[in-house]
Design an enzyme around this catalytic site. Structure first.
Site, PDB file in Angstrom:
ATOM      1  CB  SER A   2     -12.526   3.680   7.374  1.00  0.00           C
ATOM      2  OG  SER A   2     -11.561   2.642   7.358  1.00  0.00           O
ATOM      3  CG  ASP A   7       0.445   7.721  -3.565  1.00  0.00           C
ATOM      4  OD1 ASP A   7       0.201   8.442  -4.554  1.00  0.00           O
ATOM      5  OD2 ASP A   7       0.055   7.968  -2.425  1.00  0.00           O
ATOM      6  CD  GLU A  24      -3.512   8.434  -4.473  1.00  0.00           C
ATOM      7  OE1 GLU A  24      -3.656   9.542  -3.919  1.00  0.00           O
ATOM      8  OE2 GLU A  24      -3.341   7.372  -3.839  1.00  0.00           O
ATOM      9  CG  ASP A  41      -1.962   1.053   1.236  1.00  0.00           C
ATOM     10  OD1 ASP A  41      -2.364   1.478   0.140  1.00  0.00           O
ATOM     11  OD2 ASP A  41      -2.408   1.448   2.337  1.00  0.00           O
ATOM     12  CG  HIS A  42      -0.527   4.903   0.128  1.00  0.00           C
ATOM     13  ND1 HIS A  42      -0.893   5.843  -0.821  1.00  0.00           N
ATOM     14  CD2 HIS A  42      -1.653   4.606   0.826  1.00  0.00           C
ATOM     15  CE1 HIS A  42      -2.192   6.114  -0.683  1.00  0.00           C
ATOM     16  NE2 HIS A  42      -2.669   5.379   0.288  1.00  0.00           N
ATOM     17  CG  HIS A  68      -6.484   4.759  -1.617  1.00  0.00           C
ATOM     18  ND1 HIS A  68      -5.272   4.465  -1.036  1.00  0.00           N
ATOM     19  CD2 HIS A  68      -6.513   4.065  -2.780  1.00  0.00           C
ATOM     20  CE1 HIS A  68      -4.591   3.650  -1.814  1.00  0.00           C
ATOM     21  NE2 HIS A  68      -5.326   3.388  -2.889  1.00  0.00           N
ATOM     22  CG  ASP A  90      -5.547   1.009   8.394  1.00  0.00           C
ATOM     23  OD1 ASP A  90      -5.703   0.201   9.328  1.00  0.00           O
ATOM     24  OD2 ASP A  90      -4.487   1.624   8.214  1.00  0.00           O
ATOM     25  CG  HIS A 143      -4.756   8.715   3.735  1.00  0.00           C
ATOM     26  ND1 HIS A 143      -4.882   7.443   3.244  1.00  0.00           N
ATOM     27  CD2 HIS A 143      -4.103   9.425   2.784  1.00  0.00           C
ATOM     28  CE1 HIS A 143      -4.330   7.381   2.035  1.00  0.00           C
ATOM     29  NE2 HIS A 143      -3.863   8.568   1.735  1.00  0.00           N
TER      30      HIS A 143
END
Length: 349
Positions: free
Chosen positions: A226, A105, A142, A83-84, A223, A268, A189
């Site tokens: 959540s 990314d 991205e 991830d990233h 992304h 996450d 995020h």
């Protein structure tokens, strides 16, 4: 079942019209929670690790924990995703370790904080695609920049500061050949995404739909997705936490995205909240306990519940046995002969 290509999981999701949750991990309990949920719901799954997770857990520990998950759950297709990734070198090291998928990314410079120029993003992403596809490994790119900071990664600010330009998204897909494309549509995020339940003024689902219509063969990624449910916030605060009120991305908006090309959904924060709330509750209600198994076991069970719910809501439940996994060698051949091509000018032929 060996670890499988994320590209295959996303291709199958596109055929079935569902999304696949990508869940971040740092330790054994999180991996166990994900796999228990996947087994209970019969779901394919993406387990992903950030650079911070790799540093915290150490690569070999993390890799072998995920291998153990594959060995113990032979009927569940598992993709292992970086991830990233912040540089070509980070992605290269993940591929060489055994990750079956990487995210480059390139929307941010190697510091993981400073937005890049468009051409710079294209160049580094294209380089990763060439290296990865020669080895049968999936690449996510991205375009646009998410708001907020999590795990030391992010430009901060609002999710609306650098939303994705559809023209640039098309050009980016054409010039890089990425398998999946993360786009910025107002999400951020971390836990603090929105100050109220998001509407079209802050969560640009119309932009996502436009990009999908123009890039129907490129899998889209959400992304910062959540949902940050109030009940999870309340448990943390009930047992001594001090979270301020916040809103995440409603599940119904994610489901709308899935109807319009979103195949990978990153989760996450919800899992972190679930685990933290469970640990706080155990230590608050039974302060005499000191065995890590008591609170880590409760945390694992709480995360499993959230992951299973997301797998059901995203539509991946029940699809683990729909297809035979392709080997990484088969994926490498598919990239070489063009059958896995995603660039708009070539994929249509």
């Amino acid at each position: 079942m060996p670890l499988v290509s994320m590209r295959q999981l996303l291709d199958e999701a596109a055929k079935g019209g569902y999304g696949v949750g990508a869940f971040n991990v740092n330790n054994m309990e999180q991996i166990q929670a994900i796999m228990a949920a996947a087994t209970a719901t019969n779901s394919p799954v993406i387990i992903q690790a950030s650079r911070g997770a790799r540093q915290y857990s150490q690569d070999n520990y993390l890799y072998h924990l995920i291998l153990a998950a594959a060995e113990l759950n032979p009927t569940i297709p598992i993709a292992m995703h970086q991830d990233h990734g912040n540089s070509f070198e980070t992605c290269k090291s993940a591929i060489e370790l055994g990750f079956t998928s990487v995210m480059m990314d390139g929307s941010l410079k190697a510091d993981g904080k400073t937005p890049t120029e468009f051409e710079e993003n294209i160049e580094v992403t294209r380089r990763v695609v060439e290296f990865a596809h020669e080895r049968g490994v999936t690449v996510e790119g991205e375009i646009g920049v998410l708001g907020g900071i999590e795990d030391g990664h992010g430009a901060g600010g609002s999710g609306l500061d650098h939303v994705t330009d559809p023209d640039q998204a098309v050009e980016f897909a054409e010039r890089t050949g990425v398998d999946a494309l993360a786009i910025a549509i107002g999400t951020s995020h971390g836990a603090y995404k929105f100050s109220k339940k998001p509407d079209g003024s802050v969560l640009k689902m119309n932009l996502l739909i436009e990009i999908h219509n123009r890039l129907p063969r490129t899998h889209l990624v959400m992304h910062g997705s959540s949902s940050v449910p109030k009940d999870l916030q309340d448990i943390v605060n009930q047992y001594g936490g001090h979270l301020k009120e916040t809103w995440g991305v409603p599940v119904e908006e994610i489901q709308l995205g899935i109807k319009h090309g979103v195949r990978k959904i990153n989760v996450d924060t919800d899992n972190r909240l679930a685990m933290t709330g469970a640990i706080r509750k155990v230590l608050w209600e039974t302060p005499e306990k000191f065995d890590p198994r008591d609170y880590n076991g409760a945390a694992r069970a709480a995360m499993q519940k959230v992951v299973a719910a997301r797998m059901t809501e995203f539509g991946q439940a029940g699809h683990a046995g729909d297809y035979a996994p392709k080997t990484i060698a088969e994926m490498r051949e598919g990239y070489a002969n063009g059958t896995l091509e995603t660039r708009p000018s070539l994929a249509a032929h």
